[in-house]
Design a protein around this motif. Structure first.
Motif, PDB file in Angstrom:
ATOM      1  N   HIS A 229      26.591 -71.720  21.014  1.00 42.14           N
ATOM      2  CA  HIS A 229      26.726 -73.013  20.343  1.00 42.14           C
ATOM      3  C   HIS A 229      26.685 -72.813  18.829  1.00 42.14           C
ATOM      4  CE1 HIS A 229      24.837 -75.165  24.069  1.00 42.14           C
ATOM      5  NE2 HIS A 229      26.130 -74.936  24.221  1.00 42.14           N
ATOM      6  N   LEU A 230      27.567 -73.507  18.128  1.00 42.22           N
ATOM      7  CA  LEU A 230      27.514 -73.525  16.675  1.00 42.22           C
ATOM      8  C   LEU A 230      26.446 -74.521  16.251  1.00 42.22           C
ATOM      9  CD1 LEU A 230      28.535 -72.752  13.871  1.00 42.22           C
ATOM     10  CD2 LEU A 230      30.330 -74.481  14.111  1.00 42.22           C
ATOM     11  N   GLU A 231      25.353 -74.027  15.716  1.00 46.08           N
ATOM     12  CA  GLU A 231      24.243 -74.899  15.319  1.00 46.08           C
ATOM     13  C   GLU A 231      24.348 -75.354  13.868  1.00 46.08           C
ATOM     14  OE1 GLU A 231      20.333 -73.537  16.034  1.00 46.08           O
ATOM     15  OE2 GLU A 231      20.538 -73.530  18.214  1.00 46.08           O
ATOM     16  N   ASN A 232      24.739 -74.426  12.992  1.00 46.38           N
ATOM     17  CA  ASN A 232      24.687 -74.730  11.564  1.00 46.38           C
ATOM     18  C   ASN A 232      25.944 -74.238  10.856  1.00 46.38           C
ATOM     19  OD1 ASN A 232      21.830 -75.624  11.665  1.00 46.38           O
ATOM     20  ND2 ASN A 232      21.447 -73.464  12.112  1.00 46.38           N
ATOM     21  N   THR A 233      26.453 -75.062   9.962  1.00 46.45           N
ATOM     22  CA  THR A 233      27.554 -74.689   9.088  1.00 46.45           C
ATOM     23  C   THR A 233      27.116 -74.900   7.648  1.00 46.45           C
ATOM     24  OG1 THR A 233      29.253 -75.317  10.707  1.00 46.45           O
ATOM     25  CG2 THR A 233      29.927 -75.193   8.401  1.00 46.45           C
ATOM     26  N   TYR A 234      27.150 -73.837   6.858  1.00 43.17           N
ATOM     27  CA  TYR A 234      26.769 -73.929   5.450  1.00 43.17           C
ATOM     28  C   TYR A 234      27.997 -73.693   4.573  1.00 43.17           C
ATOM     29  CZ  TYR A 234      22.110 -73.114   7.448  1.00 43.17           C
ATOM     30  OH  TYR A 234      20.966 -73.188   8.203  1.00 43.17           O
ATOM     31  N   THR A 400      28.227 -82.935   3.177  1.00 44.24           N
ATOM     32  CA  THR A 400      29.141 -81.903   2.718  1.00 44.24           C
ATOM     33  C   THR A 400      29.544 -82.002   1.250  1.00 44.24           C
ATOM     34  OG1 THR A 400      31.014 -83.221   3.499  1.00 44.24           O
ATOM     35  CG2 THR A 400      30.099 -81.600   5.029  1.00 44.24           C
ATOM     36  N   SER A 401      29.105 -83.035   0.559  1.00 45.43           N
ATOM     37  CA  SER A 401      29.535 -83.189  -0.831  1.00 45.43           C
ATOM     38  C   SER A 401      28.375 -83.097  -1.825  1.00 45.43           C
ATOM     39  CB  SER A 401      30.250 -84.536  -1.024  1.00 45.43           C
ATOM     40  OG  SER A 401      29.402 -85.610  -0.681  1.00 45.43           O
ATOM     41  N   LYS A 402      27.171 -82.817  -1.330  1.00 48.71           N
ATOM     42  CA  LYS A 402      26.006 -82.723  -2.201  1.00 48.71           C
ATOM     43  C   LYS A 402      25.083 -81.607  -1.727  1.00 48.71           C
ATOM     44  CE  LYS A 402      26.709 -86.435  -4.843  1.00 48.71           C
ATOM     45  NZ  LYS A 402      26.843 -86.366  -6.317  1.00 48.71           N
ATOM     46  N   THR A 403      24.340 -81.057  -2.661  1.00 52.92           N
ATOM     47  CA  THR A 403      23.223 -80.178  -2.343  1.00 52.92           C
ATOM     48  C   THR A 403      21.940 -80.875  -2.760  1.00 52.92           C
ATOM     49  OG1 THR A 403      23.288 -79.082  -4.502  1.00 52.92           O
ATOM     50  CG2 THR A 403      24.639 -78.118  -2.739  1.00 52.92           C
ATOM     51  N   THR A 437      19.469 -77.872   1.366  1.00 54.49           N
ATOM     52  CA  THR A 437      19.807 -76.800   0.429  1.00 54.49           C
ATOM     53  C   THR A 437      21.302 -76.889   0.135  1.00 54.49           C
ATOM     54  OG1 THR A 437      19.988 -75.296   2.338  1.00 54.49           O
ATOM     55  CG2 THR A 437      17.912 -75.298   1.111  1.00 54.49           C
ATOM     56  N   TYR A 438      22.076 -76.090   0.828  1.00 54.31           N
ATOM     57  CA  TYR A 438      23.517 -76.077   0.617  1.00 54.31           C
ATOM     58  C   TYR A 438      24.171 -77.282   1.284  1.00 54.31           C
ATOM     59  CZ  TYR A 438      21.983 -71.301  -0.126  1.00 54.31           C
ATOM     60  OH  TYR A 438      21.294 -70.210  -0.561  1.00 54.31           O
ATOM     61  N   ALA A 439      25.394 -77.564   0.862  1.00 52.74           N
ATOM     62  CA  ALA A 439      26.180 -78.560   1.571  1.00 52.74           C
ATOM     63  C   ALA A 439      26.536 -78.002   2.945  1.00 52.74           C
ATOM     64  CB  ALA A 439      27.448 -78.869   0.787  1.00 52.74           C
TER      65      ALA A 439
END
Length: 452
Positions: A229-234, A400-403, A437-439
């Motif tokens: 499973h894809l859990e996280n996308t950074y 996806t547009s802010k950190t 942290t990251y978007a």
């Protein structure tokens, strides 16, 4: 059993919500999105807004330091990784795949990220082989998820209404599309289940591809055969947060990038690449290492960078055996002009302990919602014989547009009115606050409290 409604309330500055916009071919943009072909080498990347202007992550001094990649605040990154370059990569990871003759670079890079990460997790060895064709098909031809939450929000590619040769197999795609589809637990599956040879092999013909386009895949392959499973996308800004990209490569094995390949920028003896223009025709590849001291003199005359330093790139044009175009692995200058801003990190789990994925987004398009400070999703737990309750273990955020976004998540159960998300019982122990942290799209925390 007693049916309950769960609610997640997210306070944030910006969040992405799925929009019910089915994909339909023949909308006047197909001809412009065909993959580029240079000397019989195929590409196929559709530019996304999220590939550029990536928000820069800056650690908040008011928040205790934590590094998702396992580094302490004062730890330095080596100048070269891996130590022996390509030979180290070949020893640990699978051989380079070949996307030809189709514009499926985005699936090869995305699935490559899955394979490298799962190897780094210790879940698989270098013999892992996941299906790129599965991702290419279901990205454009989604099915209702097992719990029915995505009803009415779907993607469908109509082959009889397109001008692109080989339709969705040649239309291209991007990391966002891959992240959305695999984040719904639709794949990845084994190559043996959905082999690329169905559309491309040493003896491929147009009729072979057409046969697959006419038959597609059986519904059973959508959700029931996934290997992880894809859990996280950074999403990390590779130009401003380069050290964080390097940390991610060490932890996850690779990151995905996009650039515009130009043969005039390639040095065929040194296997190096640089360019000083951008034709906006993208190609997706993996970054698997770096060398801060890689000499600027190793690059081709006319496109030599000003400074030393390069990323080690893994391509999807085969291993180069018997071919002049030996571009399986090459060095890309840090100064490559066409290199997009975003390095994509995919974090997979082969055994995450989750049984169900409650979701509402089934299509490919998203709509930005920035005018709200409070948003909610309402889910009704499934009715299943022998199951009296479910544990809510995690909540995933899409920002996806802010950190550095401050958030508060609240959970309510037994709603009296499903149109009023706070009309139920607030689970006080589940309330969670934090800062992203990251978007990206990821799980910032895991619930420890069982919700009855």
């Amino acid at each position: 059993m007693k049916t309950k409604k769960f609610l997640s309330v997210v306070l944030s500055a910006a969040m992405i919500l799925g929009a019910a916009v089915p994909v339909s071919a023949g909308q006047g943009v197909e001809a412009e999105q065909q993959p580029i072909v240079e000397n019989s080498i195929t590409s196929g990347y559709i530019l996304s807004d999220l590939d550029y202007n990536t928000p820069v992550y800056e650690p908040d001094e008011a928040v205790p330091y934590s590094d998702d990649w396992g580094y302490s605040a004062d730890e330095t990154i080596e100048n070269r990784y891996p130590a022996n370059g390509v030979s180290d990569i070949k020893a640990k990871y699978p051989s380079v795949r070949n996307q030809n003759p189709l514009g499926t670079c985005w699936t090869f890079s995305s699935i490559g990220l899955a394979e490298f990460d799962l190897i780094n997790d210790g879940a698989f060895d270098k013999n892992i082989d996941l299906s790129e064709l599965h991702l290419a098909y279901y990205a454009y031809n989604s099915l209702l998820d097992p719990l029915g939450g995505t009803e009415g929000d779907y993607a469908k590619y109509y082959m009889n209404n397109t001008s692109v040769q080989y339709g969705y197999l040649n239309r291209g795609g991007n990391y966002l599309m891959a992240a959305r589809r695999m984040g719904q637990w639709c794949g990845p599956v084994s190559e043996s289940d959905v082999p690329y040879s169905k559309v491309a092999s040493n003896g491929y013909t147009a009729s072979t591809i057409d046969t697959f386009l006419n038959t597609g895949l059986s519904d059973e392959y959508a959700y029931s055969k996934d290997k992880a499973h894809l859990e996280n996308t950074y999403m990390i800004n590779i130009k401003e947060n380069a050290s964080d990209v390097k940390k991610a490569i060490k932890k996850y094995g690779a990151v995905g990038i996009m650039y515009s390949h130009n043969d005039n920028g390639y040095h065929y003896i040194n296997n190096s690449y640089n360019d000083k223009t951008n034709n906006r025709a993208g190609h997706a590849v993996m970054v698997v290492g770096w060398d801060d001291n890689y000499s600027k003199d190793n690059f081709r005359d006319g496109v030599k960078p000003e400074k030393d330093g390069a990323w080690l790139i893994r391509n999807s044009w085969g291993d180069g055996t018997g071919s002049y175009y030996n571009q399986s692995y090459f060095w890309m200058s840090y100064e490559t002009f066409s290199l997009s801003d975003t390095a994509w990190v995919f974090d997979f789990s082969a055994n995450d302990g989750y049984d169900n994925n409650y979701q509402v987004d089934g299509g490919l398009n998203v709509a930005h919602q920035s005018g709200y400070r409070k948003l909610a999703n309402v889910f009704t737990t499934q009715t299943k014989q022998g199951v009296s309750s479910e544990d809510l273990k995690a909540v995933s955020l899409s920002i996806t547009s802010k950190t550095n976004v401050n958030y508060t998540i609240e959970i309510y159960t037994d709603l009296k009115d499903k149109t009023k998300p706070t009309s139920g019982t607030k689970q006080e122990t589940a309330t969670t606050t934090g800062q992203t942290t990251y978007a990206g799209v990821y799980i910032p925390f895991h619930l420890k409290q069982r919700l009855i």
